[in-house]
Design a protein around this motif. Structure first.
Motif, PDB file in Angstrom:
ATOM      1  N   PHE A   1      -2.043  11.746  -2.802  1.00 47.84           N
ATOM      2  CA  PHE A   1      -2.977  12.838  -2.535  1.00 47.84           C
ATOM      3  C   PHE A   1      -2.228  14.153  -2.355  1.00 47.84           C
ATOM      4  N   ASP A   2      -2.938  15.265  -2.546  1.00 49.91           N
ATOM      5  CA  ASP A   2      -2.328  16.591  -2.462  1.00 49.91           C
ATOM      6  C   ASP A   2      -1.690  16.887  -1.111  1.00 49.91           C
ATOM      7  N   ASP A   3      -2.169  16.272  -0.041  1.00 48.62           N
ATOM      8  CA  ASP A   3      -1.593  16.519   1.283  1.00 48.62           C
ATOM      9  C   ASP A   3      -0.371  15.650   1.547  1.00 48.62           C
ATOM     10  N   ALA A   4       0.118  14.943   0.513  1.00 50.57           N
ATOM     11  CA  ALA A   4       1.285  14.051   0.559  1.00 50.57           C
ATOM     12  C   ALA A   4       0.978  12.709   1.209  1.00 50.57           C
ATOM     13  N   GLY A   5      -0.268  12.445   1.543  1.00 48.54           N
ATOM     14  CA  GLY A   5      -0.666  11.111   1.955  1.00 48.54           C
ATOM     15  C   GLY A   5      -0.788  10.240   0.721  1.00 48.54           C
ATOM     16  N   ALA A   6      -0.878   8.922   0.929  1.00 53.01           N
ATOM     17  CA  ALA A   6      -0.952   8.021  -0.218  1.00 53.01           C
ATOM     18  C   ALA A   6      -1.749   6.781   0.134  1.00 53.01           C
ATOM     19  N   LEU A   7      -2.220   6.134  -0.911  1.00 55.03           N
ATOM     20  CA  LEU A   7      -2.904   4.853  -0.799  1.00 55.03           C
ATOM     21  C   LEU A   7      -2.140   3.880  -1.674  1.00 55.03           C
TER      22      LEU A   7
ATOM     23  N   VAL B   1      -0.801   5.479   3.685  1.00 58.34           N
ATOM     24  CA  VAL B   1       0.421   6.135   4.136  1.00 58.34           C
ATOM     25  C   VAL B   1       0.017   7.549   4.522  1.00 58.34           C
ATOM     26  N   ALA B   2       0.131   7.867   5.809  1.00 61.20           N
ATOM     27  CA  ALA B   2      -0.283   9.183   6.304  1.00 61.20           C
ATOM     28  C   ALA B   2       0.664  10.261   5.803  1.00 61.20           C
ATOM     29  N   PRO B   3       0.144  11.479   5.607  1.00 58.36           N
ATOM     30  CA  PRO B   3       1.027  12.574   5.208  1.00 58.36           C
ATOM     31  C   PRO B   3       2.014  12.883   6.318  1.00 58.36           C
TER      32      PRO B   3
END
Length: 83
Positions: free
Chosen positions: A40-46, A53-55
């Motif tokens: 994701f754009d906020d550097a979080g991930a799935l 994975v939290a940003p």
């Protein structure tokens, strides 16, 4: 799996976000990496399987408890006081 040479990092590797982008949707704020990670754009991930994975935290970098007001140089302060 990944056919790139050298192969993209595995989803469980610490550098998993370095995998190549396979599908990009910047208008929606996400990209699909070669290893199956949705970034994701906020550097979080799935991760595949649903683990989140939290940003990274940016609290200490940009946040300040009190507003920071720049102090003008001494000559400018004297001009402002005279006006």
């Amino acid at each position: 799996m990944c056919k790139h040479q050298p192969p993209c990092p595995d989803v469980l590797a610490s550098d998993r976000m370095a995998a190549r982008v396979m599908v990009s949707h910047p208008e929606q704020g996400w990209s699909l990496l070669c290893n199956g990670v949705v970034l994701f754009d906020d550097a979080g991930a799935l991760l595949p399987g649903g683990r989140e994975v939290a940003p990274p935290s940016m609290v200490g970098v940009f946040w300040h408890p009190e507003p920071v007001v720049p102090t003008p140089p001494p000559g400018v302060r004297a001009l402002a006081a005279a006006a």
